[in-house]
Design a protein around this motif. Sequence first.
Motif, mmCIF file in Angstrom:
data_model
loop_
_atom_site.group_PDB
_atom_site.id
_atom_site.type_symbol
_atom_site.label_atom_id
_atom_site.label_comp_id
_atom_site.label_asym_id
_atom_site.label_seq_id
_atom_site.Cartn_x
_atom_site.Cartn_y
_atom_site.Cartn_z
ATOM 1 N N THR A 6 -24.121 11.321 39.683
ATOM 2 C CA THR A 6 -24.744 10.636 40.938
ATOM 3 C C THR A 6 -25.569 11.498 41.582
ATOM 4 O OG1 THR A 6 -22.778 8.861 41.057
ATOM 5 C CG2 THR A 6 -24.334 9.309 42.878
ATOM 6 N N GLU A 14 -20.803 8.374 48.952
ATOM 7 C CA GLU A 14 -19.677 7.456 48.199
ATOM 8 C C GLU A 14 -18.383 8.020 48.573
ATOM 9 O OE1 GLU A 14 -21.602 6.542 43.894
ATOM 10 O OE2 GLU A 14 -20.600 8.326 44.225
ATOM 11 N N THR A 22 -18.025 7.488 41.977
ATOM 12 C CA THR A 22 -18.941 6.120 41.878
ATOM 13 C C THR A 22 -17.858 5.004 41.708
ATOM 14 O OG1 THR A 22 -20.713 7.449 40.856
ATOM 15 C CG2 THR A 22 -20.833 5.308 40.487
ATOM 16 N N ASP A 39 -25.877 3.967 36.530
ATOM 17 C CA ASP A 39 -24.950 5.094 37.020
ATOM 18 C C ASP A 39 -23.592 4.107 36.773
ATOM 19 O OD1 ASP A 39 -23.567 7.068 37.747
ATOM 20 O OD2 ASP A 39 -23.848 6.841 39.939
HETATM 21 MG MG MG Z 1 -20.867 9.274 40.649
#
Ligand code: MG
Length: 369
Positions: A93, A108, A113, A133
């Motif tokens: 990410t 996040e 993620t 992603d």
């Molecule tokens: Mg990630």
Amino acid sequence: PEFISVSNLADVIGVRPANFVSRMEDMGFEDVHYDHVLDAETAGLVAAEFNYEAIFDDGTADLTAAPPPEDASDLPTRPPVVTIMGHVDHGKTTILDWLRKSSVAAGEHGGITQHIGAFSVPMPSGKMITFLDTPGHSAFLEMRRRGADVTDIVVLVVAADDSVKPQTIEAIKHATQANVPVIVAMSKIDKEGCNPDKVKQDLSVHGVHVEDYGGDVQAIGVSGKTGAGMIELEEAIGALSEMLDHRADTECNAEGWVLEASTKSYGRVASALIRRGTLRPGDIIVAGTTWARVRTLRNEAGVAISEATPGMPVEIDGWRDQPAAGTEILQAPTEQRAKEAVDYRLERSETVKMGEDMAAINEARLEKR
Ligand code: MG
Ligand code: GTP
């Protein structure tokens, strides 16, 4: 099909061929052989003996994707789809954040993620590239299981201080099976104790041969912290996608895949990737056993857009039920056709399930004799 062999029918019903043949002979058929071909009417008669009702399916109730074009060279180009894969915490990410000049990674929850994030960014050349992603690989593997090879390029992220790990190997498997070119991003090269040479060696053990190690896969050292190598990585992705020259019809019925589904304040939504055609508000689409009359299309920034073209990630609302991640999206000409296709699919899955139950019952009954 209008004809079926004895052994195939036995298969469909789930009875051993030998038992099936003797049952047919009990019904009065003579000299039955596994290879004998039955017409639809006879097959229906025999199936009824096993408590099956034959439905004559001419295949027109379902919606299906159009065949791929024979010659795509005259079609408009579309953005390539680049999927970022690699072991958990290796910096996927962070690299994407750098490419789109934002900071998702920092925000996040727990730094992990949670969803397939999808967005398009313009490259220095002006060309758009779509990035995905992935959270682990489960959603992605599910898509592949359903036959959706959504990605054109895999950027394999391997932390230079941690080297190849289980999910790295999984990602390599995925890219190999999908026959997709790979660019390696060796991340965290700013960190002490990092060892890019070990990464290259470990990769070659797993079949990824980088430049200087007997292969032609590009491996670029990058840092999300200092920005080192990022321009080089961006250029490598740009050059490879330029070379691949992906094209898609924009005038046919819209087709695509559901990346993920969720519920927002304005209703059920699915993030999707358009594969072919152009999707617009008001269009009717089917995904698995649900359908939608598209109310609003939004880009990854949540801004309403008037159309989505191939290679573009888009958020679609207006769903009757939540579609499943990884299902194929197909445009239907009318609501009536969409409902018909969904009914057909529901019935078919019901029949398959019933078939499995019936086969077990029949088998048990035949065993008892
Ligand atoms: Mg990630
Ligand atoms: P998952 O989504 O959980 O699989 O992780 P990810 O691969 O997306 O990793 P992410 O980008 O969230 O980074 C994980 C951690 O490593 C974060 O704390 C980042 O700040 C840190 N990190 C990422 N890239 C670098 C880098 O190049 N250098 C250094 N020093 N730290 C980095």
